[in-house]
Design a protein around this motif. Structure first.
Motif, PDB file in Angstrom:
ATOM      1  N   VAL A 241       5.645  11.526   1.681  1.00  8.80           N
ATOM      2  CA  VAL A 241       4.400   9.866   2.259  1.00  8.80           C
ATOM      3  C   VAL A 241       4.690   9.368   3.462  1.00  8.80           C
ATOM      4  O   VAL A 241       3.489   9.155   3.521  1.00  8.80           O
ATOM      5  CB  VAL A 241       4.168   9.315   1.058  1.00  8.80           C
ATOM      6  N   GLY A 242       5.456   8.983   3.722  1.00  4.23           N
ATOM      7  CA  GLY A 242       5.864   8.041   4.704  1.00  4.23           C
ATOM      8  C   GLY A 242       5.552   9.077   5.850  1.00  4.23           C
ATOM      9  O   GLY A 242       4.607   8.562   6.412  1.00  4.23           O
ATOM     10  N   ILE A 243       5.836  10.386   6.237  1.00  8.69           N
ATOM     11  CA  ILE A 243       4.754  10.730   7.087  1.00  8.69           C
ATOM     12  C   ILE A 243       3.681  10.749   7.749  1.00  8.69           C
ATOM     13  O   ILE A 243       2.852  10.509   7.985  1.00  8.69           O
ATOM     14  CB  ILE A 243       5.285  12.001   7.228  1.00  8.69           C
ATOM     15  N   ARG A 244       3.591  11.201   5.731  1.00  8.07           N
ATOM     16  CA  ARG A 244       1.520  11.521   6.238  1.00  8.07           C
ATOM     17  C   ARG A 244       1.046   9.403   6.524  1.00  8.07           C
ATOM     18  O   ARG A 244      -0.165   9.359   7.095  1.00  8.07           O
ATOM     19  CB  ARG A 244       0.729  11.367   4.375  1.00  8.07           C
TER      20      ARG A 244
ATOM     21  N   ILE B 298       1.952  16.320  -2.987  1.00 10.93           N
ATOM     22  CA  ILE B 298       2.202  14.976  -1.581  1.00 10.93           C
ATOM     23  C   ILE B 298       1.482  14.928  -0.752  1.00 10.93           C
ATOM     24  O   ILE B 298       0.112  13.938  -0.721  1.00 10.93           O
ATOM     25  CB  ILE B 298       3.483  15.329  -1.162  1.00 10.93           C
ATOM     26  N   ASP B 299       1.251  16.173   0.038  1.00  7.78           N
ATOM     27  CA  ASP B 299      -0.418  16.141   0.892  1.00  7.78           C
ATOM     28  C   ASP B 299      -1.183  15.634   0.525  1.00  7.78           C
ATOM     29  O   ASP B 299      -1.668  14.862   0.919  1.00  7.78           O
ATOM     30  CB  ASP B 299       0.494  17.501   2.298  1.00  7.78           C
ATOM     31  N   ARG B 300      -1.899  16.505  -0.271  1.00  3.05           N
ATOM     32  CA  ARG B 300      -3.125  16.251  -0.816  1.00  3.05           C
ATOM     33  C   ARG B 300      -3.053  14.711  -1.536  1.00  3.05           C
ATOM     34  O   ARG B 300      -4.115  14.190  -1.357  1.00  3.05           O
ATOM     35  CB  ARG B 300      -4.080  17.289  -1.193  1.00  3.05           C
ATOM     36  N   CYS B 301      -2.279  14.437  -2.521  1.00  6.69           N
ATOM     37  CA  CYS B 301      -2.403  13.100  -3.267  1.00  6.69           C
ATOM     38  C   CYS B 301      -2.677  12.207  -1.804  1.00  6.69           C
ATOM     39  O   CYS B 301      -3.027  11.375  -1.847  1.00  6.69           O
ATOM     40  CB  CYS B 301      -1.233  13.166  -3.925  1.00  6.69           C
ATOM     41  N   SER B 302      -1.557  12.212  -0.322  1.00  4.28           N
ATOM     42  CA  SER B 302      -1.927  11.100   0.062  1.00  4.28           C
ATOM     43  C   SER B 302      -3.121  11.113   1.082  1.00  4.28           C
ATOM     44  O   SER B 302      -3.532   9.929   1.170  1.00  4.28           O
ATOM     45  CB  SER B 302      -0.608  11.356   1.234  1.00  4.28           C
ATOM     46  N   SER B 303      -3.302  12.040   1.308  1.00  2.00           N
ATOM     47  CA  SER B 303      -4.872  12.554   1.523  1.00  2.00           C
ATOM     48  C   SER B 303      -6.014  11.700   0.663  1.00  2.00           C
ATOM     49  O   SER B 303      -6.857  11.101   1.277  1.00  2.00           O
ATOM     50  CB  SER B 303      -5.408  13.376   2.055  1.00  2.00           C
ATOM     51  N   LYS B 304      -5.712  11.909  -0.337  1.00  2.81           N
ATOM     52  CA  LYS B 304      -7.251  11.614  -1.088  1.00  2.81           C
ATOM     53  C   LYS B 304      -6.972   9.961  -1.868  1.00  2.81           C
ATOM     54  O   LYS B 304      -7.497   9.308  -1.599  1.00  2.81           O
ATOM     55  CB  LYS B 304      -6.606  12.111  -2.236  1.00  2.81           C
ATOM     56  N   TYR B 305      -5.764   9.389  -1.986  1.00  3.07           N
ATOM     57  CA  TYR B 305      -5.062   8.413  -2.007  1.00  3.07           C
ATOM     58  C   TYR B 305      -5.298   7.255  -0.345  1.00  3.07           C
ATOM     59  O   TYR B 305      -6.077   6.220  -0.613  1.00  3.07           O
ATOM     60  CB  TYR B 305      -3.411   7.777  -2.094  1.00  3.07           C
TER      61      TYR B 305
ATOM     62  N   LEU C 143       1.149  -0.795   0.109  1.00  2.00           N
ATOM     63  CA  LEU C 143      -0.469   0.444  -0.291  1.00  2.00           C
ATOM     64  C   LEU C 143       0.575   1.314   0.319  1.00  2.00           C
ATOM     65  O   LEU C 143       0.957   2.018  -0.527  1.00  2.00           O
ATOM     66  CB  LEU C 143      -0.525  -0.292   0.865  1.00  2.00           C
ATOM     67  N   PHE C 144       2.246   1.617   0.502  1.00  3.62           N
ATOM     68  CA  PHE C 144       2.493   2.599   0.836  1.00  3.62           C
ATOM     69  C   PHE C 144       3.430   2.157  -0.348  1.00  3.62           C
ATOM     70  O   PHE C 144       3.413   3.899  -0.890  1.00  3.62           O
ATOM     71  CB  PHE C 144       3.828   2.074   1.910  1.00  3.62           C
ATOM     72  N   ASN C 145       4.308   1.648  -0.853  1.00  7.22           N
ATOM     73  CA  ASN C 145       4.786   1.841  -2.070  1.00  7.22           C
ATOM     74  C   ASN C 145       3.970   1.858  -3.499  1.00  7.22           C
ATOM     75  O   ASN C 145       3.921   3.448  -4.119  1.00  7.22           O
ATOM     76  CB  ASN C 145       5.710   0.064  -2.358  1.00  7.22           C
ATOM     77  N   ALA C 146       2.222   1.785  -3.178  1.00 13.37           N
ATOM     78  CA  ALA C 146       2.101   2.194  -4.423  1.00 13.37           C
ATOM     79  C   ALA C 146       1.303   3.729  -4.562  1.00 13.37           C
ATOM     80  O   ALA C 146       1.120   4.104  -4.915  1.00 13.37           O
ATOM     81  CB  ALA C 146       0.041   1.348  -4.074  1.00 13.37           C
TER      82      ALA C 146
END
Lengths: 103, 81, 103, 81, 103, 81
Positions: C77-80, B56-63, B26-29
């Motif tokens: 990304v790791g932090i998030r 990156i922050d918004r993308c992580s949240s949406k993902y 999941l993290f890698n994806a």
């Protein structure tokens, strides 16, 4: 190309159980990977705007349609895959019987 | 799937491995999906711009939200069994 | 979707060690795969001319920027990911307590 | 990571497997990366042209150099631990 | 980055055999994966019309050329990979000897 | 590869796992290849159209045929050993 699970029937009881367990674990792993790849695909196809940190209504709807479509697609391919596999298997068996008959 | 109160060490280890495998995948994806969406590939230097960082922050949240939606759908129809 | 490493605390000492070792091995494997995918990506994005067998200065610089950027990206990304995971975990615990309280 | 003079057969086997896994992945990535960069996808016949062959040689060499650069960077900042 | 199979020579007989078996299994797995990825690639590059359920002559020819080309490509990369690996290994050995000589 | 009449349980289990791994990979590749070829990615709703459904059937069949052709080629030159 195909079967060999037939080999399983010749295994002692204990090993059969061990194999079943291994297969179950592989199935869990595979469905988790399927889930991951489904998320990856639908994210890629549906989300491309990053002005806010929450999905908007359109993106959410798109993700749902994408996931539904993917699952229907996957199920249909599964049916075809099963048919093609068992066709191949009967062809192979016919071939083997023919060879043995030729002895 | 696992009955509580029935501790089978080998099965517990296997489950922990599966979970870790899942989380790493999941993290890698998430890393590679957000890389495609957010990062300028001209590579003038090694810095992330302000725009890239907030993307990156918004993308992580949406993902993460997408994993939630899809997870619920699969759970509802028993697709994860 | 989330925890289960909690299950680990109920394991006998010997198995806990075995699990830790397995986790360590998975981490080595994963960082090697990360390395491989980083190389693949930066090569793809930076190298596209094959008139000589050595990287030229521009390609080398591009690979360095790409690798640096990727590592910074990955760390962020790791932090998030960590934040989102622990949020999800506390929500799940709150939910479970509510259910038990409802008994 | 592995202390010399402390031979643990299981760990040694695991390391050898990891190394092989790594090398196979590296090789496969090199094959597919250079395939994308060098091969004409019209597939008129099954032969590699002179141009494709020399592209493959240079591509392999450059790919290897990239692994070196990235490996050094990761080593320097301890990113591979 | 490179060797460690050297470690193998210090293993007891039984473990050496176990390792050889593990390596063989990995090789079978890897060649099956290579086969799968070859099929995927040649299908993607050669088949794009779905008005019938059978490959037409052009598609079939394309798949054959693609598979042949891929195998030749892969073999050539394999040769280069071997050269580059052994070069790296001798450099590393030279470096280690130099360091030991410096003691 | 496996000699009949020489039953080694561990090896038999390993073979069965390999075979399953292979079949799962083949199936997944077929799913994603035919998804790329057949599915309209605008996702107006979750239904597969008539056209998409028949494309999936033909795509599966053609994909299978490609595995056959490539398998024969690899078998002929001993490439799968």
């Amino acid at each position: 190309m195909d079967p060999n699970l037939a080999a399983m029937q010749n295994l002692p009881q204990a090993q059969q159980q061990q194999l079943m367990q291994a297969i179950e674990q592989m199935q869990v792993r595979d469905s988790l990977r399927m889930y991951n790849s489904l998320v990856e695909r639908c994210f890629r196809d549906c989300v491309s705007e990053f002005r806010s940190k929450d999905l908007n209504a359109g993106e959410e709807k798109c993700v749902q349609s994408c996931a539904t479509k993917f699952m229907k697609h996957s199920a249909r391919v599964g049916i075809r895959f099963g048919e093609l596999s068992s066709e191949a298997e009967s062809q192979m068996q016919a071939m083997m019987q023919q060879q043995q008959g030729g002895k | 799937m696992a009955q509580p109160g029935q501790p089978d060490p080998a099965a517990a280890i296997e489950m922990a491995k599966q979970e870790m495998d899942y989380r790493v995948n999941l993290f890698n994806a998430m890393v590679s999906s957000c890389y495609e969406k957010c990062i300028d590939k001209r590579y003038k230097d090694g810095e992330l711009s302000v725009g890239e960082n907030s993307c990156i922050d918004r993308c992580s949240s949406k993902y993460w939200q997408v994993t939630g939606i899809v997870g619920q759908m699969l759970g509802a129809q028993g697709g994860m069994q």
